[in-house]
Structures are given as C-alpha cells and as structure tokens.
Design an enzyme around this catalytic site. Sequence first.
Site, mmCIF file in Angstrom:
data_model
loop_
_atom_site.group_PDB
_atom_site.id
_atom_site.type_symbol
_atom_site.label_atom_id
_atom_site.label_comp_id
_atom_site.label_asym_id
_atom_site.label_seq_id
_atom_site.Cartn_x
_atom_site.Cartn_y
_atom_site.Cartn_z
ATOM 1 N N ASP A 171 33.689 51.277 43.658
ATOM 2 C CA ASP A 171 32.137 51.451 43.822
ATOM 3 C C ASP A 171 31.493 51.247 44.659
ATOM 4 O O ASP A 171 30.813 51.149 45.830
ATOM 5 C CB ASP A 171 31.973 50.591 42.832
ATOM 6 C CG ASP A 171 32.288 51.212 41.328
ATOM 7 O OD1 ASP A 171 33.415 51.853 41.613
ATOM 8 O OD2 ASP A 171 32.059 51.223 40.265
ATOM 9 N N GLU A 227 39.067 41.137 35.025
ATOM 10 C CA GLU A 227 39.226 42.900 36.371
ATOM 11 C C GLU A 227 39.575 42.714 37.840
ATOM 12 O O GLU A 227 40.392 42.994 38.159
ATOM 13 C CB GLU A 227 38.255 42.835 35.956
ATOM 14 C CG GLU A 227 37.908 44.150 36.306
ATOM 15 C CD GLU A 227 36.628 44.788 36.221
ATOM 16 O OE1 GLU A 227 35.217 43.830 35.566
ATOM 17 O OE2 GLU A 227 35.206 45.721 36.395
HETATM 18 C C1 DGY Z 1 31.310 50.753 36.744
HETATM 19 O O1 DGY Z 1 30.492 51.752 35.496
HETATM 20 O O2 DGY Z 1 31.255 50.047 37.148
HETATM 21 C C2 DGY Z 1 32.150 52.052 36.753
HETATM 22 O O3 DGY Z 1 32.839 51.756 38.035
HETATM 23 C C3 DGY Z 1 31.821 53.210 38.018
HETATM 24 O O4 DGY Z 1 32.146 54.245 37.138
#
Ligand code: DGY
Length: 438
Positions: free
Chosen positions: A174, A411
Amino acid sequence: SLSIAARAAYILRDNSTGLITKAAPALYPHQWSWDAAFNAIGLAAVDLPRARLELDSLFSGQWRNGLLPHIVFDPAADGYWPGPAQWECATLSEEAPSAPATSGIIDPPVHAIAVDRILAVARAAGGPEAERTEAWAAHLYPKLLAWHRFLARDRADKQTGLITLFHGWESGTDNSPRWDAPYAAVEVGPSLPSYVRKDKAHVANAGQRPTDREYDRYLWLVEEAKRASYDAGLLRQTGSFQVGDVLFTAIFARACDLLAKLAVHLRKANDAAELKDFAAEARAAVFCHVDEASGLAADVDLRTETWLRTETIAGFAPLIAGGMPLELRRRQVDMLLGQRWAGHPSFKYALPPSTSPCSSAYNPACYWRGPVWPVFTWLLTWALSRSSEPGAASALREASLAQLADETFAEYYHPVTGEPLGSLHQSWTAAAALDWLF
Ligand code: DGY
C-alpha cells in the site's frame, strides 16, 4: 520449531470463522485475496480440506469478468473500513456478484502458486485426500483461468507489458515509497466523503500505519473507481493513479507457468499455450524494466511514462519471475543478501526489508516503508528454491524462523530492533512458518 509450528497452527485455527480464515484477528476481519492464497498454503500442511475451502470461499466472490476482488467480506464481521457500504460493487457494476459483498479492486495473483503447492502436499500424502484435491483443482481451474484472462485482457498495459494498477492497495504494498511519486500527483477532490479510520485502533502505534494524508488519497481513488463502475477501460481514461507494477507482473508470470502446468495435466492444450504466452509476455516485461545501473527492476508511472527507481523490495521482481539470465540472477541474489538489503550491519536478522535502509524513504517502523514482512520472505524463498538458489533460500528461511521464534507472528517486524509491528497473530505469517516447517 515444533513449538513454532504448533503455535502457527493454533493461530490459523483461532482466526478461522469456520468458512474463512480472517487475515488478522481484529485489523483485517475478512478474507483478503492474496492473504487467502498464502493462508491456504499454510493450511495445506495441517488440514487439506480447510486449504481447499479457503480458496473456494475466496473464489465465491469472483466477478463475472474474471476479476478476483482484493476483499471478500464476511457478513458477520465488523470493524473494518471501508466496508461493503463504501464499495457498493453490486450496485455499480453488473460484473460484481450480489453476494458475497466484495471490494472492486485486485491483489497480486498468487493463487495458482497456492494451488500448485496444495496439490504437491496432497500428492505427497496420497490416499483419498489426494484424489479429492485433484478433483478440487480441476473444478477450480476454470475460475483461475478466468482470473488470469482478466489480467491479460483488462490489465496488461499495451506499451510496457506490465500489469496496470489503479490503486496502490492493488499492489499489496500500500504505502511503499515505490508509489510516492504517482501518489503525489493524485489530487483529492472536494467530494471525498468525510470518514473515520478504524485501522489505527488495532496497532500499538499509529505510526506503523499509513498516514491520514495517504488515506485521503486511498479513499479518493476508491471514489474514482466507483465513478468508473470499476471498469478498467474507463479507468485508463480517468484514473489519476496508473502504474505498471513489476512485482505484480512477476508474480503473474510465475503463476501463469504453474497454471499452464495444471492445464497440461488436465489435457487442455490450447489453454496451456495461451497461459504460456501470458507468462512469456509478463516475464519479458519484467526483464525490460531492470535498471542497468542499480540492477533492480523499476515500476512505471504510466501517466508520466517515468520509471520509478526507489529502492524497494519490488526491485527483486526478476527473482520472483524466475527464468532470468544467470548473470542477472547472481547480481540480484548478491544484492538481496548484501549490505544495502538483508545484510545491513544495523539489522538484527539478515532478512530483506520492504525498503532499503540506504534509501532516503526508509522508515523501519512503518508498514511497507522499511519493516521486514515474513510472508514476503516466504515468497522469496519459494522463488529462490525453484531458481537454483537453494543456499539463499535456506539462509532466509533460517533467519526468518529465528525471528518467528518470538511467537507473535506479527504482520511485519522492525529490522533493527526485531520488534513485532502491525497486527499480531497475522494469518499469513503463521502460514509462512507452517510451510517452512512442513
Ligand atoms: C488495508 O486495509 O490496510 C489493506 O492493506 C488495504 O486493503
């Protein structure tokens, strides 16, 4: 390591709703597309029926045009935003199913990699589970083919050959600095509805998540996609974020190889030839975008036709694609393990960070701007071990398992302190550990 495997299996069980594996217990309570594929790989080690169900549930959200959405929403879950009411897919696009509710954008296509891995585990086990898994793969195959055809038809950029993304979320990375320049050009319109983020409440420190400024742009791009009814043809005309993603394209190349292999197994020779063409085109596009000076692959801002050369993990896309000339492969492996990456002297474990510590964009605590992502390390080890680089693969596997001995299954991790970051008990981190230990 018995204890790591047992903990990992518990995490996948705890994150299960009975039908799906939540990507994470609180931060991501639905099914994410590439998370589900990785989770299915981990599940194969402990529970083949659940591994199959994981992908069946995901593909129940597939669109009529083959698009596999990046989120398939669990109607019973709450707490994630933007949810179905924001995406409004079934209202806006005739391609979207009326149920389950989904998002309208995509994730990297690792699914054929998962099916290949699940089949290998099942065949090794033999017996009725192997037969069931063969039948399941044959049943899932047309859906995978539709997904790959969608990518080749709607998303392959004519000029560069790279897969086009209309949202940074589609890359799965992202807020990676690879997208800083194209995002800087996204102008948020006045009609962006006001919103309240929910994600920041689920991490120890909001600095580990993207900023509010970044979120404005993420949400604005969702508005743009909605206005285009999630249609790629329209988005090519109107989208203010359009990038050619080398990493996505590399994953597509490798996944097409494996789907072609499955097509051969199912005696679908024409499909196999088509898929091999997709693979060859995607792989060629990746190799054409390797920057001579740095040796890293570069994404392309399609709106300005400029190469994006920030030193992020996506630069190693050729290693993921496989099949590269020996010289380039050696250069990339040396770099990956060297001081600009995994071998940086400040690092606790010799693991590749999401952004090089030598880049001015490096932020070791923030999401895709620096931390180490175990699932990405898994993908690298998977690719390296299939590209005659077993030494590099096992070095990364050992280092990552040493890190995962903390049993938080985070994560992502701080490369210097080793601190677990983001969500804890992230499903795909547990899945990576299970596959490594299988
Ligand atoms: C989040 O919500 O951070 C995801 O990576 C986007 O789908």
